[in-house]
Design a protein around this motif. Sequence first.
Motif, mmCIF file in Angstrom:
data_model
loop_
_atom_site.group_PDB
_atom_site.id
_atom_site.type_symbol
_atom_site.label_atom_id
_atom_site.label_comp_id
_atom_site.label_asym_id
_atom_site.label_seq_id
_atom_site.Cartn_x
_atom_site.Cartn_y
_atom_site.Cartn_z
ATOM 1 N N HIS A 234 0.753 -1.285 0.080
ATOM 2 C CA HIS A 234 0.069 0.032 -0.145
ATOM 3 C C HIS A 234 0.755 1.308 -0.031
ATOM 4 O O HIS A 234 0.518 2.134 -0.749
ATOM 5 C CB HIS A 234 -0.971 -0.111 1.194
ATOM 6 N N MET A 235 1.909 1.300 1.070
ATOM 7 C CA MET A 235 2.555 2.516 1.149
ATOM 8 C C MET A 235 3.328 2.811 -0.313
ATOM 9 O O MET A 235 3.828 3.859 -0.657
ATOM 10 C CB MET A 235 3.657 2.326 2.178
ATOM 11 N N LYS A 236 3.981 1.895 -0.902
ATOM 12 C CA LYS A 236 4.635 1.953 -1.983
ATOM 13 C C LYS A 236 4.083 2.220 -3.270
ATOM 14 O O LYS A 236 4.404 3.019 -4.019
ATOM 15 C CB LYS A 236 5.457 0.376 -2.312
ATOM 16 N N VAL A 237 2.719 1.814 -3.445
ATOM 17 C CA VAL A 237 1.828 2.153 -4.574
ATOM 18 C C VAL A 237 1.641 3.397 -4.359
ATOM 19 O O VAL A 237 1.444 4.447 -5.229
ATOM 20 C CB VAL A 237 0.656 1.271 -4.510
ATOM 21 N N VAL A 238 1.089 3.994 -3.110
ATOM 22 C CA VAL A 238 0.776 5.420 -2.813
ATOM 23 C C VAL A 238 1.963 6.240 -2.868
ATOM 24 O O VAL A 238 1.813 7.356 -4.058
ATOM 25 C CB VAL A 238 0.599 5.621 -1.268
ATOM 26 N N ALA A 239 3.181 5.732 -2.749
ATOM 27 C CA ALA A 239 4.523 6.559 -3.192
ATOM 28 C C ALA A 239 4.625 6.625 -4.587
ATOM 29 O O ALA A 239 5.027 7.807 -5.219
ATOM 30 C CB ALA A 239 5.716 5.857 -2.580
ATOM 31 N N ARG A 240 4.278 5.663 -5.393
ATOM 32 C CA ARG A 240 4.364 5.557 -6.587
ATOM 33 C C ARG A 240 3.525 6.312 -7.506
ATOM 34 O O ARG A 240 3.899 7.075 -8.581
ATOM 35 C CB ARG A 240 4.116 4.170 -7.374
ATOM 36 N N VAL A 241 2.275 6.764 -6.810
ATOM 37 C CA VAL A 241 1.253 7.172 -7.528
ATOM 38 C C VAL A 241 1.322 8.838 -7.393
ATOM 39 O O VAL A 241 0.915 9.641 -7.992
ATOM 40 C CB VAL A 241 -0.101 6.804 -7.475
ATOM 41 N N ILE A 242 1.434 9.070 -6.069
ATOM 42 C CA ILE A 242 1.023 10.542 -5.642
ATOM 43 C C ILE A 242 2.587 11.385 -5.070
ATOM 44 O O ILE A 242 2.571 12.097 -4.614
ATOM 45 C CB ILE A 242 0.170 10.796 -4.554
ATOM 46 N N GLY A 243 3.541 10.123 -4.786
ATOM 47 C CA GLY A 243 4.845 10.760 -4.153
ATOM 48 C C GLY A 243 4.409 11.060 -2.871
ATOM 49 O O GLY A 243 3.939 10.344 -2.102
ATOM 50 N N PHE A 244 4.883 12.142 -2.279
ATOM 51 C CA PHE A 244 4.863 12.645 -0.937
ATOM 52 C C PHE A 244 3.904 13.757 -0.655
ATOM 53 O O PHE A 244 3.858 14.466 0.347
ATOM 54 C CB PHE A 244 6.044 12.924 -0.333
ATOM 55 N N THR A 246 0.214 15.240 0.556
ATOM 56 C CA THR A 246 -0.545 15.034 1.742
ATOM 57 C C THR A 246 -1.817 14.090 1.248
ATOM 58 O O THR A 246 -2.224 14.366 0.142
ATOM 59 C CB THR A 246 -1.258 16.149 2.293
ATOM 60 N N GLY A 247 -2.179 13.030 1.892
ATOM 61 C CA GLY A 247 -3.497 12.238 1.625
ATOM 62 C C GLY A 247 -5.039 13.137 1.676
ATOM 63 O O GLY A 247 -4.967 14.087 2.263
ATOM 64 N N THR A 248 -5.816 12.814 0.850
ATOM 65 C CA THR A 248 -7.060 13.165 0.757
ATOM 66 C C THR A 248 -7.808 13.342 1.918
ATOM 67 O O THR A 248 -8.427 13.986 2.247
ATOM 68 C CB THR A 248 -7.724 12.353 -0.189
ATOM 69 N N GLY A 249 -7.439 12.418 2.781
ATOM 70 C CA GLY A 249 -8.125 12.415 4.187
ATOM 71 C C GLY A 249 -7.564 13.289 5.102
ATOM 72 O O GLY A 249 -7.844 13.333 6.174
ATOM 73 N N GLY A 250 -6.229 14.075 4.615
ATOM 74 C CA GLY A 250 -5.931 14.822 5.917
ATOM 75 C C GLY A 250 -4.402 14.315 6.457
ATOM 76 O O GLY A 250 -3.817 15.107 7.079
ATOM 77 N N SER A 251 -3.963 13.012 6.154
ATOM 78 C CA SER A 251 -3.074 12.557 6.692
ATOM 79 C C SER A 251 -1.604 13.187 5.960
ATOM 80 O O SER A 251 -1.686 13.605 4.967
ATOM 81 C CB SER A 251 -2.866 11.128 6.782
ATOM 82 N N SER A 252 -0.436 12.649 6.487
ATOM 83 C CA SER A 252 0.678 13.065 5.661
ATOM 84 C C SER A 252 0.898 12.038 4.644
ATOM 85 O O SER A 252 2.042 12.318 3.808
ATOM 86 C CB SER A 252 1.936 13.072 6.801
ATOM 87 N N PHE A 256 2.895 8.838 6.717
ATOM 88 C CA PHE A 256 1.806 8.028 7.872
ATOM 89 C C PHE A 256 1.816 6.600 7.765
ATOM 90 O O PHE A 256 1.534 5.791 8.524
ATOM 91 C CB PHE A 256 0.536 8.764 7.655
ATOM 92 N N LEU A 257 1.658 6.231 6.308
ATOM 93 C CA LEU A 257 1.653 4.788 6.020
ATOM 94 C C LEU A 257 2.898 3.972 6.413
ATOM 95 O O LEU A 257 2.817 3.065 7.011
ATOM 96 C CB LEU A 257 1.374 4.542 4.671
#
Length: 276
Positions: A234-244, A246-252, A256-257
């Motif tokens: 999950h963390m790696k796919v998020v990094a791949r798609v949006i980089g660093f 902020t999450g849409t829910g307000g997290s870092s 955060f992941l």
Amino acid sequence: MSTRELEPGIHTDLRDSTTYAGYLDLDRLLAAQHTRSDHHDELLFIIQHHTSELWMKLVIHELGGAIGYIRSDDLESCFKILARVKHIQHQLLSQWDVLATLTPSEYVQFRHVLGTGSGFQSAQYRQIEFLLGNKDRNMLKVHAHDPGATEALTKALEAPSLYDEFLRHLARRGFAIPPEIIDRDVTVAHEASAQVVEVLKGIYQSPEKHWDAYEMCEKLVDVEEQFALWRFRHMKVVARVIGFKTGTGGSSGVPFLRKMIDHVFFPELWDVRTHL
């Protein structure tokens, strides 16, 4: 061109009959993907999360069954259930490969339609964490807007977890599980105990004597390992798609992941390996 004749026994008049689509309620299921943009890849994003939620619904169902068997001191009936959970988790893990085909330039074109929606708000994911023992009452705040989710999560928060029930089972069998572990506040996460490590050490050193408990330990490790792999992917796919971002829910986002990757549900089952 060759044709295939229908076999004589195949039902073709399906009026007033139970059909495949009717049994599965496919009209509702396949109509539940409501895109909010014109971008081609938003459907992928929605189906990824719909299927994940369906699999998580089954995980919750199976974990409830496993907990019931442990309470009845029937570990062997848990083995198939937890093996099934492991395979469901593998399905959830492999789904990230599909979402990873979404490139940053594609996602950015429809990410705005999510608003403040985020996977962090998944009540079923949170329920699974509670069932496995990662308890945190603060997480209920995220679901305060949803009475049904709050009720289900509060029930899971205030009940013994899968691991709590296993340790209670061992105590009923005469293993030296400390009373403070049995009588602890189950609304908070379990903390590692050196005495529990010693109990598990004895089980691992004599598997032929304690075969069902030994096998249960390994089934729990299977589930935990798959969960950790899911978190990492999950963390790696998020990094791949949006980089660093902020999450849409307000997290870092990625930071955060990353904090959760090293979390363990069943600490003594990992600690005991060092002591064998």
